[in-house]
Design an enzyme around this catalytic site. Structure first.
Site, PDB file in Angstrom:
ATOM      1  N   HIS A 178       0.826  -1.211   0.000  1.00 19.10           N
ATOM      2  CA  HIS A 178       0.000   0.000   0.000  1.00 19.10           C
ATOM      3  C   HIS A 178       0.858   1.258   0.000  1.00 19.10           C
ATOM      4  O   HIS A 178       0.469   2.286  -0.518  1.00 19.10           O
ATOM      5  CB  HIS A 178      -0.962  -0.019   1.189  1.00 19.10           C
ATOM      6  CG  HIS A 178      -2.260  -0.676   0.846  1.00 19.10           C
ATOM      7  ND1 HIS A 178      -2.984  -1.423   1.721  1.00 19.10           N
ATOM      8  CD2 HIS A 178      -2.944  -0.687  -0.313  1.00 19.10           C
ATOM      9  CE1 HIS A 178      -4.072  -1.876   1.113  1.00 19.10           C
ATOM     10  NE2 HIS A 178      -4.069  -1.446  -0.114  1.00 19.10           N
ATOM     11  N   GLU A 194     -10.639 -12.079 -23.828  1.00 19.45           N
ATOM     12  CA  GLU A 194      -9.302 -12.470 -23.376  1.00 19.45           C
ATOM     13  C   GLU A 194      -9.012 -13.939 -23.650  1.00 19.45           C
ATOM     14  O   GLU A 194      -8.008 -14.471 -23.203  1.00 19.45           O
ATOM     15  CB  GLU A 194      -9.080 -12.104 -21.910  1.00 19.45           C
ATOM     16  CG  GLU A 194     -10.169 -12.537 -20.968  1.00 19.45           C
ATOM     17  CD  GLU A 194      -9.979 -12.031 -19.538  1.00 19.45           C
ATOM     18  OE1 GLU A 194      -8.903 -11.554 -19.177  1.00 19.45           O
ATOM     19  OE2 GLU A 194     -10.954 -12.152 -18.771  1.00 19.45           O
ATOM     20  N   ASP A 236      -4.237 -11.672 -20.592  1.00 13.91           N
ATOM     21  CA  ASP A 236      -4.593 -13.079 -20.772  1.00 13.91           C
ATOM     22  C   ASP A 236      -4.637 -13.456 -22.236  1.00 13.91           C
ATOM     23  O   ASP A 236      -4.201 -14.551 -22.615  1.00 13.91           O
ATOM     24  CB  ASP A 236      -5.956 -13.372 -20.116  1.00 13.91           C
ATOM     25  CG  ASP A 236      -5.805 -13.664 -18.639  1.00 13.91           C
ATOM     26  OD1 ASP A 236      -4.851 -14.389 -18.278  1.00 13.91           O
ATOM     27  OD2 ASP A 236      -6.608 -13.159 -17.842  1.00 13.91           O
ATOM     28  N   CYS A 263      -8.328  -3.148 -21.622  1.00 17.42           N
ATOM     29  CA  CYS A 263      -7.906  -2.887 -20.249  1.00 17.42           C
ATOM     30  C   CYS A 263      -6.674  -3.711 -19.869  1.00 17.42           C
ATOM     31  O   CYS A 263      -6.252  -3.705 -18.723  1.00 17.42           O
ATOM     32  CB  CYS A 263      -9.052  -3.112 -19.263  1.00 17.42           C
ATOM     33  SG  CYS A 263      -9.722  -4.771 -19.344  1.00 17.42           S
TER      34      CYS A 263
HETATM   35  C1  PEP Z   1      -6.237  -9.007 -18.889  1.00 13.73           C
HETATM   36  O1  PEP Z   1      -6.207 -10.241 -18.885  1.00 13.73           O
HETATM   37  O2  PEP Z   1      -5.718  -8.309 -19.790  1.00 13.73           O
HETATM   38  C2  PEP Z   1      -6.881  -8.288 -17.782  1.00 13.73           C
HETATM   39  C3  PEP Z   1      -7.048  -6.984 -17.807  1.00 13.73           C
HETATM   40  O3  PEP Z   1      -7.278  -9.030 -16.714  1.00 13.73           O
HETATM   41  P1  PEP Z   1      -6.283  -9.502 -15.533  1.00 13.73           P
HETATM   42  O4  PEP Z   1      -4.943  -8.884 -15.780  1.00 13.73           O
HETATM   43  O5  PEP Z   1      -6.922  -9.051 -14.268  1.00 13.73           O
HETATM   44  O6  PEP Z   1      -6.314 -10.983 -15.721  1.00 13.73           O
HETATM   45 MG    MG Z   2      -7.521 -11.339 -17.534  1.00 13.00          MG
END
Ligand code: PEP
Ligand code: MG
Length: 559
Positions: A183, A424, A448, A495
């Protein structure tokens, strides 16, 4: 001159200055066993201290969510039960009982594989220190004697230390212990304070007043630098500061290309504090709220009420859309209170939406909490790891069931709430056209997607050189998904980490990506990059890349 390295950067920046070494106050437990007749008085002393600690944390929690988590830890029954039973059964004094109980709880976190959960041991210890300081009647150092610009060096810093830092004088910090997901690191990033953690040997290498150059972007530290290094780092610091100022200037401007194509820059977050941090970085919304952290930090499956409170606060803070991803547990993320079966291939195993669809009541608890919070802001729901139309339909059916229940109970929610999904898995890429007809939006999870497309474990150091999202297969998949989404009239975001890669942004922009979601600290950089790109030119490059056969060819086009 001595050179040290930090294994990883906690919060970027370049500083040169004198060292201030944090003095450790003695918070070791003192005393020993107590006679039986004093047991009740000792229990009472601990309970009184608990109330004092809670009162302190309540005040701090109003300013910073991390202390809300500390308050929960201080109030947790496991802590009280552990201390009180050690006083009653083993006749330990309150200090000893406390220190042993805190060690036991911290050890449970420490044993976990997940780096984020491991770091929670530091929070437990921080709460323990607060109890101990109150029990012993000692004041933790408040850094009030610092009256000139310094770089703070400490064995370890705790969130409560960070909250006391006077940023007028403290220009950066280095700790010997601690990790980047602690943190303290997160807080440093939030306030833009250069920080390096886990630097072995730093305490032996410096004293109060030692001159130091720290480059928290590369992890390099120069102790007592020679004239040449000092001059070089002073220039680097100035350049870095003017770069930061320039980014600051664009931070409130739209991410719009020179020829008028506008995209959204959003934040990836794990808790309410991150949402506040993202808002401070002027994001256009939250593209990914990783709800699993709420589950991982709890000592039980969080109740509907507990989740509702968090999602409501996040929605109220978020200026635009808040995208909450439903539980993505399994793979490398475990829960301290739930035993997963041993799996040969956890990343290909029981994780994310698979768990939610199997544990329907738990899924409904989360969806009800999200729906209730949707009455307080603009929320979107996102399902992780979808591989088929059936799965998406299954998840949406449970959502509809929850909506019907809430409507029957007369509870407010946003009836038009959007339900989208992450792309993903390779299957979701191949089925993107069909999925786009039933999902309200897509968000590409390149972390992923890259590992599954290339069959390269994202956490395996040995093959990390093969993990590359610039691989033509990954780029073709991304382009296909964006085309499919747009053909069905839905927005497509990203993301995964690739969205914050400045080199990749020209391709993603050219492919038509609508939303780039990333850690807030990266937002200004990508905003700046996009503001200096032309959409027409980006489209040209994205088109060329589609025919590339190798990563090298791709990089050649990017220049
Ligand atoms: C991804 O897989 O790109 C993602 C954003 O999810 P995480 O990194 O939480 O698996
Ligand atoms: Mg993911």
């Amino acid at each position: 001159m001595k050179r040290l390295y930090a294994p990883k950067t906690a919060s970027r920046g370049i500083v040169t200055g004198k060292v201030y070494v944090k003095q450790e106050v003695n918070l070791e437990p003192c005393g020993d066993k107590i006679p039986e007749e004093l047991v009740q008085a000792e229990v009472n002393r601990f309970l009184k201290t608990k109330e004092e600690v809670k009162a302190e944390l309540e005040v701090l929690a109003e300013k910073n969510e991390i202390f809300g988590a500390h308050l929960m830890m201080a109030d947790d029954f496991t802590l009280e039960e552990g201390v009180v039973s050690k006083i009653r059964v083993e006749y330990l004094n309150a200090e000893l009982a406390l220190s042993q109980t805190v060690e036991e709880i911290a050890a449970i976190f420490d044993m976990m594989d997940d780096a984020y959960m491991k770091e929670r041991a530091a929070d437990v210890k921080d709460v323990g220190k607060r109890f101990m300081a109150n029990l012993k009647g000692v004041q933790a150092g408040d850094f009030s004697d610092i009256q000139e610009p310094v770089i703070l060096v400490a064995r370890d810093l705790f969130p409560s230390d960070t909250a006391r830092l006077n940023l007028e004088y403290i220009k950066g910090f280095i700790t010997q212990e601690g990790g980047v997901t602690s943190h303290v690191s997160i807080m440093a990033k939030g306030i833009g304070l250069p920080a390096l953690v886990g630097v072995e040997g730093i305490l032996e290498a410096v004293d109060n007043g030692t001159l130091l150059c720290m480059d928290a972007s590369t992890g390099e530290i120069f102790v007592e630098p020679d004239e040449e290094t000092l001059a070089e780092y002073r220039t680097k610091q100035q350049e870095y500061e003017s770069w930061q100022k320039m980014l600051e200037q664009v931070s409130q401007l739209p991410a719009e290309t020179t020829d008028g194509r506008r995209v959204s820059i959003c934040g990836n977050v794990g808790n309410v504090e991150d949402v506040q941090n993202a808002v401070n970085h002027h994001v256009d919304g939250i593209g990914l709220f990783r709800s699993e952290f709420l589950y991982m930090e709890s000592s039980h499956f969080p109740t509907e009420e507990e989740q509702f409170e968090v999602y409501r606060k996040a929605a109220e803070l978020c200026p635009e859309e808040l995208t909450i991803r439903t539980l993505d547990i399994g793979g490398d993320k475990e829960l301290p209170y739930y035993e997963f079966d041993e799996e040969e291939n956890p990343f290909l195993g029981w994780r994310a939406i698979r768990i939610s669809l199997d544990m329907k009541e738990m899924f409904k608890t989360q969806l009800r909490a999200i729906l209730r919070a949707s009455a307080f802001g603009t929320i979107r729901i996102m399902f992780p790891m979808i591989i088929s139309v059936e799965e998406l339909r299954g998840a949406k059916a449970v959502l509809e069931e929850c909506k019907a229940e809430l409507a029957a109970e007369g509870i407010d929610f946003d009836a038009g709430i959007q339900a989208g999904m992450m792309i993903e898995t390779p299957a979701s890429v191949l089925m993107a056209e069909e999925l786009a007809e039933e999902a309200d939006f897509f968000s590409i999870g390149t972390n992923d997607l890259t590992q599954y497309l290339l069959a390269v474990d994202r956490g395996n150091k040995r093959i990390s050189g093969m993990y590359n999202s610039f691989h033509p297969a990954v780029l073709r998949a991304i382009a296909k998904v964006i085309r499919a989404g747009h053909a069905a009239g839905i927005k497509v975001g990203m993301c995964g980490e690739f969205a914050s890669d400045a080199k990749a942004s020209v391709l993603l922009l050219g492919m038509g990506l609508d939303e780039f979601s990333m850690s807030s600290g990266e937002a200004s950089n990508i905003r700046y990059t996009i503001r200096n790109l032309s959409y027409a030119r980006a489209q040209e490059k994205a088109g060329k890349v589609q025919t590339c056969r190798t990563i090298e060819e791709v990089m050649g086009i990017l220049g």
